[in-house]
Each structure stands twice: as C-alpha cells, then as structure tokens.
Design an enzyme around this catalytic site. Structure first.
Site, PDB file in Angstrom:
ATOM      1  N   LYS A  11       0.860  -1.185   0.000  1.00 32.15           N
ATOM      2  CA  LYS A  11       0.000   0.000   0.000  1.00 32.15           C
ATOM      3  C   LYS A  11       0.894   1.232   0.000  1.00 32.15           C
ATOM      4  CE  LYS A  11      -3.921   1.959   2.594  1.00 32.15           C
ATOM      5  NZ  LYS A  11      -4.848   1.761   3.735  1.00 32.15           N
ATOM      6  N   SER A  24      -9.805   1.803   2.613  1.00 29.01           N
ATOM      7  CA  SER A  24      -8.903   2.582   1.779  1.00 29.01           C
ATOM      8  C   SER A  24      -7.830   1.735   1.086  1.00 29.01           C
ATOM      9  CB  SER A  24      -8.196   3.654   2.621  1.00 29.01           C
ATOM     10  OG  SER A  24      -7.378   3.048   3.615  1.00 29.01           O
ATOM     11  N   SER A  39     -10.171  -0.648   6.750  1.00 28.82           N
ATOM     12  CA  SER A  39      -9.544  -0.543   5.425  1.00 28.82           C
ATOM     13  C   SER A  39      -8.804  -1.756   4.917  1.00 28.82           C
ATOM     14  CB  SER A  39      -8.595   0.653   5.395  1.00 28.82           C
ATOM     15  OG  SER A  39      -9.348   1.814   5.235  1.00 28.82           O
TER      16      SER A  39
HETATM   17  N1  GLN Z   1     -13.540   4.062   6.051  1.00 25.17           N
HETATM   18  C1  GLN Z   1     -12.908   4.500   7.245  1.00 25.17           C
HETATM   19  C2  GLN Z   1     -12.494   5.938   7.126  1.00 25.17           C
HETATM   20  O1  GLN Z   1     -12.788   6.517   6.140  1.00 25.17           O
HETATM   21  C3  GLN Z   1     -11.741   3.625   7.585  1.00 25.17           C
HETATM   22  C4  GLN Z   1     -10.530   3.914   6.782  1.00 25.17           C
HETATM   23  C5  GLN Z   1      -9.343   3.105   7.223  1.00 25.17           C
HETATM   24  O2  GLN Z   1      -9.486   2.065   7.874  1.00 25.17           O
HETATM   25  N2  GLN Z   1      -8.182   3.619   6.899  1.00 25.17           N
HETATM   26  O3  GLN Z   1     -11.912   6.512   7.976  1.00 25.17           O
END
Ligand code: GLN
Length: 486
Positions: free
Chosen positions: A76, A151, A175
C-alpha cells in the site's frame, strides 16, 4: 502462476521449477496488461523488483531462504519505501521519496519478498471506496463499474486480479477488511500494536494497524509471520511474543465457541449477505463449533465515536504537511501564511480537508470535552462490550459490510451513507482487537466477506479458524473473469 498460493510457489521456487525472476516478470506482465482497467498501482517498480528477484534466486540457489523468498508482493502506498515514491494517495506527497524504510516493508524485504510496486488507496487512508485518491478511483475486478472498497482498495484489487501474490494494507476503521470483502480476498487486521507503525504515514495513530491481504488465511499467516513483532522504533508496538502463525493453522475446531452479535444482524444488513454469513456459520458447526447469540450493545455509537476520534488525530498528524518540510508547496507565495494555506489547500483533497476541519473543531477549547472526551468514553464502553463478550466465546462472527461492493460514484455525494458502510468494522479498531475478512460466498456475482473477530493477540487462532473454513470451502479460490484471460 498468479492463482497459486505462497506455499506452492515457494515449493516451486525451491525445486527450481521456476525462478523468482520468471515469477516477477509474470506479474509485471500481468500488471502491464490488466492494470489499465483497474488502476490498482500508483507506482510499478520494475527494475528494482527484478533486482530483488535476482537476489532471491541467488539465495534459493544455495538452498537457503524461507517461504517468502522470491515471492512478488505489493505494498500500500502508505508505507515509506526508501528511494521509491510514496504518495499516500495524495497530491500533497506526489513528489515524496522517503529517505527511510518502514518496518513492515523492511521486514518483508528481509524475508525475501520482491516488491512489485505501490498500490493505490484513498488519500491518507480516508475512505471506504477508494474514490478519494488523487491518482483516480480503483475498479473492482469482479465488476469494473463498482468500487473495490477502501482505503486499501488498490491492494485488494491487485491481489484479487492476480497482479500480486499478496499485499500489505492498513486498517484504521476497516480498510483491510472491507476491501478484502468487496474483492473476495482474505485480510487480517492484527491487534493494535502487533505490527510496527514505524514508517507508516499516520492517519489516526491510536487506531492504525498494518496487516496482510492475500488469497487465503495460510498466505496471510506467512505474511504476518514476517510482519509481526516488537520494534523499538514504535513505542506503541507490543512486546507480547509472536506465535507461529503457520504451524497453528491446522488445529481442529471442535469445541470452538462462536458468538453472533445480534446487533450485527439488524436493520441495514442486506438479506443475501445475512444468509451467506449464516451459511458460513453452519459450516463451522459442521466443523465442531458451537454457536451462541451475544450482544455488543454500543455498536451504533461506534460511527459517531470513530468519526470524532479519527479526524481529531488526523488533524494533528496532518499538520506536519505545511509545504516546508514535506511534499507539495504552492507557487510564488506572498508570505509565510500564504504559503501554508495555499500549499495545504492545493495539496489536500476535499475529504481530507473536511476531516481536518472536523478534527480541529472537536479538539478546540470549549468543544474538547463535549466531543473528543465523550468519544473517548464511548470508546471505553465499546472495548468493554468486546472484553465481556470474549469471556463467553472464543471468536465473534458477523458480516464485514452491510452490502457487497457498490457502484462507482453512488455514495460520493452522501457522506453519511458512506460512513455507514463502516458500521461493522469500526468498533474493532476502537477496541484494538484483531479481526479478519474471509470470502464466504457471492451475492449477485459479487463477493461477500465473513468477519471473524477475536481477543487481543489471538491472530494465530483467527488464522486457524479461517484456514479450517478454507479447507472445506472454495470461495477464496474463485477468480474474477477479467483476470482469467491474461
Ligand atoms: N472508512 C474508514 C475511514 O474513512 C476507515 C478507513 C481506514 O481504515 N483507513 O476513515
């Protein structure tokens, strides 16, 4: 080759049926053929990958190496990789070449993996659909009109389409698990502190945790084996000893106590998804597990608590991007203030700016007690819910997300609908416990993930539970059509 698991590839590498250079070329070829449709990579590091593969072949030729030696993976684009562009999905960092390496990528490199490149993601890991990336949305390989989740959507799409054997992800509120669920792969968010955060670009430091995303629980176990463990560069990294995640995969599940939280099966859960989760639970009963209903009464409060705590921490973490020390700087600033404000206005996308504003507000004098402190109290209650439930059961199961992957653009104008996507994942991060997403079926041809949550530092147990399920089901071996031809 792209469909094979780590153990099989490792065996072929050791037997000299293939070389790591050939394997790496195979994946680089697939990336160049298929990634135009998916947009799952921000950077492909071809020459470096081939060099690493050569080095791995040299180790293998001496009869040395381990299960990961010569295996091509992707990272990532949130992990700092020395000498390789690291953008975090943001314009702010579109010229950032880190002078140092994150612990996760370093440990995986030391274990012999080959880095194919850096995967696309929501900007600064804020999002549930991968539509917040400065580098464009990622497409779900199961249906190019839908999102891969976020994400870590680039990592999920890349693994699902066979562009990498496995990938790293990070999970602040879901995410790793939600994109794994949407793309039909296996993902593990470890206990907070199990894996070092050193060199991970911070979103919400008390929630962020790195983990593996792969085709199976077994592959995740190999990855976690290299990633986990104490690191003196991260003061929140746990000194609790790691376990042997691979050798514990085969323990039988007889007597396993599964808890099903009734709050996870209420309004808002798609009926097909619910049925798939219940079918998976029946499969576990056949394997000797017993099932009991439990309650996690504060589930509903996880969204408001998370969306105060995460933006608050983000507003502080992102203050370092000021146009001076890192990344984007505006042209011709009038004065210092103009440089700060214009650099940040130009460098950050809308979702990130929104969260910085929410977080700054929640932390400001006069509002801190009403928002941040209250959210922290709710966090304690949520943690307590899990602690009590896990006194009665070994693992907790439920859906990862209320639906399968949704259409690109279908939720971008409705932030509340987007935030509701996270209802089943956020509380795990607030509590700090580990959880997995495991492919459990398809609804209208789109993958559905089963979530398996466990007690602190029970990664070996979770991987064992998931692996046993994958011995009797084949959901995790399915390949999207777009990935088959190439
Ligand atoms: N969807 C969540 C957010 O927007 C989690 C994102 C994540 O786990 N990085 O914060």
């Amino acid at each position: 080759m792209f469909q094979q698991n780590i153990a099989t590839l490792a065996q072929q590498l050791r037997n000299k049926e293939i070389s790591s250079v050939e394997l790496t070329q195979h994946f680089l070829q697939r990336i160049s053929q298929l990634d135009e449709q998916l947009n799952s990579f921000i950077t492909v590091s071809e020459s470096q990958a081939l060099e690493q593969a050569k080095a791995a072949d040299a180790i293998l030729s001496q009869g040395q190496g381990n299960a990961l030696t010569g295996i091509p993976i992707a990272h990532k684009d949130l992990f700092c990789t020395q000498g390789t562009l690291t953008t975090c999905g943001s314009k702010m960092l579109n010229n950032f070449i880190p002078p140092y390496e994150s612990t996760v990528t370093q440990r995986l490199a030391q274990a012999g993996t080959v880095m194919l490149g850096k995967t696309n993601m929501d900007e600064f890991a804020m999002g549930s659909s991968n539509e917040n990336s400065f580098y464009g949305a990622v497409k779900n390989p199961w249906n190019l009109e839908t999102v891969p989740g976020g994400s870590s959507g680039g990592s999920a799409a890349a693994v699902a389409a066979g562009l990498a054997t496995a990938a790293t992800g990070t999970d602040t509120g879901g995410s790793i698990r939600q994109p794994a669920s949407f793309c039909g792969i296996t993902g593990l968010k470890p206990t907070y502190g199990r894996v070092s955060r050193f060199g991970m670009i911070a979103y919400a430091s008390s929630l962020d945790q790195a983990g593996p995303m792969a085709k199976s629980a077994e592959d995740c176990a190999h990855m976690l084996q290299a990633m986990a463990g104490f690191d003196q560069n991260d003061s929140t990294c746990s000194e609790t000893a790691t376990e042997d995640y691979v050798s514990s995969l085969n323990a039988p599940l007889s007597g396993l106590k599964i808890g099903l939280p009734k709050e996870y099966f209420g309004d808002g859960l798609d009926a097909n998804v619910a049925k798939i989760i219940m079918d998976a639970v029946k499969e576990f009963e056949k394997l000797g597990a017993t099932v009991k209903e439990i309650s996690l009464p504060n589930l509903q409060l996880s969204i408001p608590a998370y969306y105060v705590i995460a933006p608050s921490e983000a507003s502080s973490n992102l203050s370092r991007f000021d146009g001076v020390r890192f990344g984007h700087r505006c042209e011709n600033p009038k004065d210092l203030m103009d440089m700060y404000t214009r650099s940040r206005a130009e460098g950050f996308g809308t979702e990130v700016q929104k969260r910085i504003m929410v977080g700054t507000y929640a932390l400001s004098e006069g509002y801190y007690d009403a928002y941040y402190l209250k959210a922290q109290r709710i966090r304690r209650l949520i943690k307590q819910d899990f602690v009590s439930a896990l006194e009665e059961v070994d693992v907790i199961m439920g859906p990862v997300a209320p639906t399968t992957a949704f259409g690109l653009g279908s939720k971008t104008s409705d932030p509340v609908a987007m935030y509701l996507e996270d209802i089943y994942t956020l509380s795990v991060n607030l509590a700090g416990i580990p959880a997995m997403s495991v492919p459990a079926g398809f609804s209208n041809n789109m993958p559905v993930g089963l979530q398996i949550m466990g007690n602190y530092f029970s990664e070996a147990k979770l991987l064992n539970v998931a692996h046993q399920y994958q011995q009797v089901t084949d959901w995790h071996t399915q390949t999207p059509n777009m990935a088959k031809g190439a």
